[in-house]
Design a protein around this motif. Structure first.
Motif, PDB file in Angstrom:
ATOM      1  N   GLU A  99       0.913  -1.117   0.009  1.00  0.00           N
ATOM      2  CA  GLU A  99       0.065  -0.226  -0.015  1.00  0.00           C
ATOM      3  C   GLU A  99       0.997   1.191   0.032  1.00  0.00           C
ATOM      4  O   GLU A  99       1.870   1.190   0.450  1.00  0.00           O
ATOM      5  CB  GLU A  99      -1.038  -0.083   1.288  1.00  0.00           C
ATOM      6  CG  GLU A  99      -1.827  -0.980   1.224  1.00  0.00           C
ATOM      7  CD  GLU A  99      -3.100  -0.823   2.377  1.00  0.00           C
ATOM      8  OE1 GLU A  99      -4.184  -0.692   1.745  1.00  0.00           O
ATOM      9  OE2 GLU A  99      -2.720  -0.925   3.366  1.00  0.00           O
ATOM     10  N   THR A 116      -4.466   3.706  -0.410  1.00  0.00           N
ATOM     11  CA  THR A 116      -5.316   2.229  -0.319  1.00  0.00           C
ATOM     12  C   THR A 116      -6.156   2.310  -1.269  1.00  0.00           C
ATOM     13  O   THR A 116      -6.704   3.118  -1.839  1.00  0.00           O
ATOM     14  CB  THR A 116      -6.013   2.384   1.202  1.00  0.00           C
ATOM     15  OG1 THR A 116      -7.198   3.070   1.160  1.00  0.00           O
ATOM     16  CG2 THR A 116      -5.049   2.597   2.361  1.00  0.00           C
ATOM     17  N   GLY A 145      -5.733  -5.046   2.952  1.00  0.00           N
ATOM     18  CA  GLY A 145      -4.957  -3.707   3.630  1.00  0.00           C
ATOM     19  C   GLY A 145      -3.891  -4.216   4.401  1.00  0.00           C
ATOM     20  O   GLY A 145      -3.661  -5.593   4.770  1.00  0.00           O
TER      21      GLY A 145
END
Length: 896
Positions: free
Chosen positions: A64, A120, A126
């Motif tokens: 990310e 993101t 995540g």
């Protein structure tokens, strides 16, 4: 491995606290074997999908904020306050203690991004939690801007728990800076703080004299009851004359102890005060005032009562009694039940210094005394704490009085029991016959064929044991003769001869001939007495009069599962049972014996790709320790150049998840049956320091007799102390697992509480309607336990659920598993009858015979290794999976 089934059940892994990946969860049941049921789906119970567990296996890398410039820039006090405010706006982070929050802030890195860069991305796993420091960010869902984030806002917190896909894209609207921490760093930071606190607190507890007699389990309960308090300069922690119920240990700082205004001493880190408050709820004898800032560990009488099940004084006294019994030669061989009865019957008496404890005018052995506190002088010297008086005489008949008085040298607390009451507790007329029977019973429990018999059947067998004497060189059994007797060596030793060759020697409490009580087999060896020998003997006729047909059938099944001589080429594949991310499971049968097994196969390519070798080693280690009729059994493991194999017990039946859908809301009696079975299963595991960590209906099979069997030990763990890994199924996960503060076996009792609630009310109590894992976690942490008013339930049911779902893990069993078994909801349950499978279960699956399928498999004569290979080729290993081959050490599978 939580990836392919143990037994005939299969589930897949979604993710873990460090990694990503979200394979589907699909249990595999052999529906072609289960007869059609015409009963409707369970009324009052919601239909819901089976949910996979959060685990730790590596699935794929997560990236990310890939365009950001990352640095370890120092944080100003303004930065720290801003981040702290952001942490406290999220339920997971605000529930962390201050030390953990500070440690996380220290680990956060500085991210700098230009305008228009992706932080993101929606739909992608995540990894980071961010706090926006400067600039402006856009929140975009399905291509539409939904929100704008301003400085001081935190986002992405769910990524700290697992790697679920992001629900939105976050993009910089202008040049921006952020503070961020990734999941692995976050977990390591929280664990480091909590592990350090735990170890330090443990050292403190071990240094306090009144806690010395506590068992390790009791100390764990005490550690779980500790709270931390901070006090400022000149604040009085306790005041002279006040009634207190709190005990304190100084963790940081200095305090001043004064009495009637006069300074007595200063106390520093590691010192403690207020111990009398835990024992007697007495008035404070001094005032304790802070000199500067002070941090203390605090333990309350109420918390200890919840955790230990009794007040501290009772626990200490009971532990002293146990230790005294263990030290006493005449008493140490009593069974746990006999000791328990004796201790329950003993009365505690207080004696002042100089007072007579045992009179010279009383008969020798007329009572037994255990010194709980103080010292007693007798004719043979001084007796101190943990000493027994009269233990050597109480089993004897004597007409003589004691030669002298036994007198308290100090104030003393003495536990006492009369000779009559003592013999009533033993129930066999004295110590000698009691310990003699205990020795024989202990050996019966070790006989492999008998180890799974319930206690009442073993005790019944004990009553029919005979004692037989043999002379020196006498042949006790002869090779090749038909036998019908099990022998246990009571005294002496015997030699075993095969084909006239001495192969080994057996001594006291060894046994031989055990198969003769079940099978009509010829003796495999000659056994000869070496000197005079006495044996206990169990005849086949006596055995069959006590062990009924159903129990004998169970024994024969267990014997099949204990055969570790099976080889791969002796097996025939019948059909696949399940397919998982890491391996497959097949139904197998033995070519000669016809016994059925489930075989899990894990290809080496997957082991390397996903770096799961340690998990496989641990799973094998755990399964090899387990031999219980309500837990799936590992028969044997194999290996070759292509894969690893687990040959498991094949559990014919249906999982409890689907059973509950058939039964609907359970009656309390039915819920009590399943609860009692699960209590026994968890007791067995926890005695071996095994935490299951994923107790839920999907992981419990209901076998062909309607009894539960625990399967899938893929995320079980052997734990001495605490574990910190976030694993389990969110709806059944204890709050301490979610928080990452460290946990022990208490998490399994929480899961049981969730299940009992689900049995009776048809839903889970926290997050039933939530699919978002984050929201499930939030509901668990909120702990808003509500009982439906439209479903009738007893106060006892509500009580046990409330107890098991206590946020204090140490309070869930009420002090011990034996106390939990005595809870009013379980009171009167026939535990021994359950072990004998004498209780009619709520549901018995109707299963079709496997005979025709087995016959077809024998005829096909296919090489099952070719079938396994085809199945493996059909499922490719993802390119992104795991680590390189070099991370898997050579010979990791040496024990397979």
């Amino acid at each position: 491995m939580g990836n392919a089934c143990n037994g005939c059940f299969q589930k897949e892994i979604i993710s873990d606290g460090n990694n990503t990946g979200q394979p589907s969860s699909k249990p595999i049941i052999n529906f072609e074997e289960i007869e059609e049921t015409k009963s409707p789906k369970g009324a009052g119970r919601k239909s819901k999908p089976k949910i996979a567990a959060v685990t730790w296996q590596k699935v794929k890398e997560v990236n990310e904020a890939v365009t950001a410039v990352i640095s370890a820039r120092p944080k100003s006090s303004e930065d720290i306050n801003m981040i702290l405010n952001a942490l406290n706006s999220h339920f997971i982070l605000r529930n962390l203690d201050e030390d953990s929050q500070r440690h996380i802030i220290d680990q956060m890195k500085h991210f700098s991004v230009n305008s228009g860069e992706i932080i993101t991305q929606q739909g992608f796993p995540g990894k980071y939690f961010f706090v926006l420091a400067t600039g402006r960010l856009e929140v975009i869902v399905n291509g539409i801007r939904q929100n704008v984030l301003k400085p001081g806002t935190g986002f992405g917190e769910l990524a700290l728990l697992d790697d679920k896909p992001r629900t939105a894209t976050v993009k910089s609207a202008q040049k921006s800076t952020l503070w961020g921490v990734d999941r692995l760093t976050f977990k390591q930071a929280v664990e480091a703080v909590n592990r350090m606190n735990y170890e330090e607190n443990k050292l403190f507890i071990n240094s306090v004299p009144i806690f010395e007699i506590l068992t390790s389990q009791q100390k764990e309960a005490l550690l779980a009851s500790i709270t931390t308090q901070k006090w400022d300069n000149r604040q009085a922690i306790v005041k002279e004359g006040e009634v207190g119920d709190l005990f304190y240990i100084i963790k940081e700082g200095v305090v001043l102890c004064t009495k009637e205004g006069v300074e007595i001493r200063q106390m520093i880190k590691g010192d403690f005060f207020g111990e009398q408050a835990l024992l007697y709820n007495s008035k404070r004898t001094a005032t304790i005032t802070c000199v500067g800032a002070v941090k203390v560990l605090c333990i309350g009488r109420g918390s200890l009562l919840e955790a230990l099940g009794e007040n501290l004084q009772q626990v200490i006294y009971r532990n002293i009694q146990k230790k005294a019994i263990e030290k006493s030669e005449p008493l140490k061989n009593l069974t746990k039940e006999q000791s328990q009865k004796m201790m329950d019957a003993m009365k505690i008496a207080k004696f002042s210094s100089g007072e007579v404890v045992v009179s010279k005018n009383s008969l020798q052995g007329s009572k037994l005394c255990i010194i709980m506190k103080g010292r007693v002088r007798g004719p043979l010297g001084v007796y101190e704490t943990f000493s027994c008086i009269g233990d050597d005489k109480i089993s004897q008949t004597s007409e003589q009085n004691n030669p002298e008085n036994y007198i308290a040298e100090t104030d003393a607390d003495i536990a006492q029991i009369s000779k009559e009451e003592f013999e009533r507790c033993l129930g066999v007329g004295g110590i000698a016959p009691a310990t003699n029977n205990n020795a024989a019973l202990a050996v019966l429990k070790q006989v492999q064929l008998l180890r799974n018999l319930p206690k009442d059947r073993l005790k019944a067998l004990l009553q029919v044991l005979r004692t037989v004497d043999f002379r020196d060189r006498e042949a006790i059994v002869q090779e090749n003769e038909t036998g019908d007797t099990l022998y246990i060596v009571k005294t002496g030793k015997v030699s075993i001869f095969k084909d006239n060759t001495n192969v080994r020697t057996l001594t006291m409490h060894d046994y031989f001939g055990e198969r003769s009580i079940l099978f009509n087999e010829r003796r495999s060896a000659t056994v000869v007495a070496e000197g005079n020998v006495t044996c206990w003997t169990l005849e086949k006729n006596d055995f069959e009069s006590i062990i009924d047909f159903s129990m004998r059938t169970q024994l024969l099944k267990r014997i099949e599962l204990q055969d570790n001589t099976i080889m791969l080429d002796q097996l025939v594949m019948i059909k696949p049972l399940g397919k998982g991310m890491f391996g497959n499971v097949y139904l197998m049968t033995h070519k000669e014996k016809g016994a059925f097994y489930a075989m899990k196969t894990v290809p080496r390519s997957k082991i390397v790709a996903y770096n799961i070798h340690e998990s496989l080693v641990l799973e094998r280690k755990i399964l090899l320790q387990l031999d219980h009729t309500m837990i799936v059994k590992l028969v044997k493991t194999f290996k070759d150049s292509k894969r690893i194999y687990f040959l498991m017990e094949y559990v014919r039946g249906i999982d409890l998840f689907d059973v509950l859908r058939q039964l609907g809301l359970l009656k309390e009696d039915d819920a009590r049956f399943y609860t009692a079975c699960l209590v026994v299963i968890l007791e067995y595991l926890h005695k071996r320091d095994i935490i299951y960590r994923d107790l839920k209906p999907e992981n419990i099979m209901i076998d062909e007799e309607g009894y539960p069997k625990l399967i899938d030990f893929g995320i079980a763990k052997i734990v001495n102390g605490r574990s910190y890994t976030t694993v389990g199924t969110p709806h059944y996960m204890a709050p301490e697992v979610i928080m990452g503060n460290g946990y022990n076996s208490a998490v399994d009792w929480w899961s049981l509480g969730i299940m009992i609630y689900e049995f009776v009310f048809g839903t889970v109590p926290f997050g039933e309607n939530e699919e978002d894992t984050y929201k499930v976690y939030e509901r668990v942490i909120e702990h808003n336990l509500i009982f439906p008013t439209n479903i009738k339930h007893t106060t006892h049911l509500k009580s046990i659920i409330t107890q098991l779902l206590s946020v204090k893990g140490a309070s869930r069993t009420g002090g011990s598993i034996s106390k939990l078994k005595k809870h009013k909801f379980l009171a009167g349950f026939k535990w021994e009858v359950m072990f004998s499978r004498g209780i009619s279960p709520p549901y018995v699956p109707k299963l079709r015979s496997l005979t025709s399928e087995a016959a077809k498999a024998f005829k096909s004569k296919k090489n099952f290794l070719d079938t396994i290979l085809r199945d493996e080729i059909s499922v490719e290993t993802p390119i992104h999976a795991g680590k390189s081959k070099s991370s898997v050490p050579m010979n990791w599978d040496i024990e397979f």
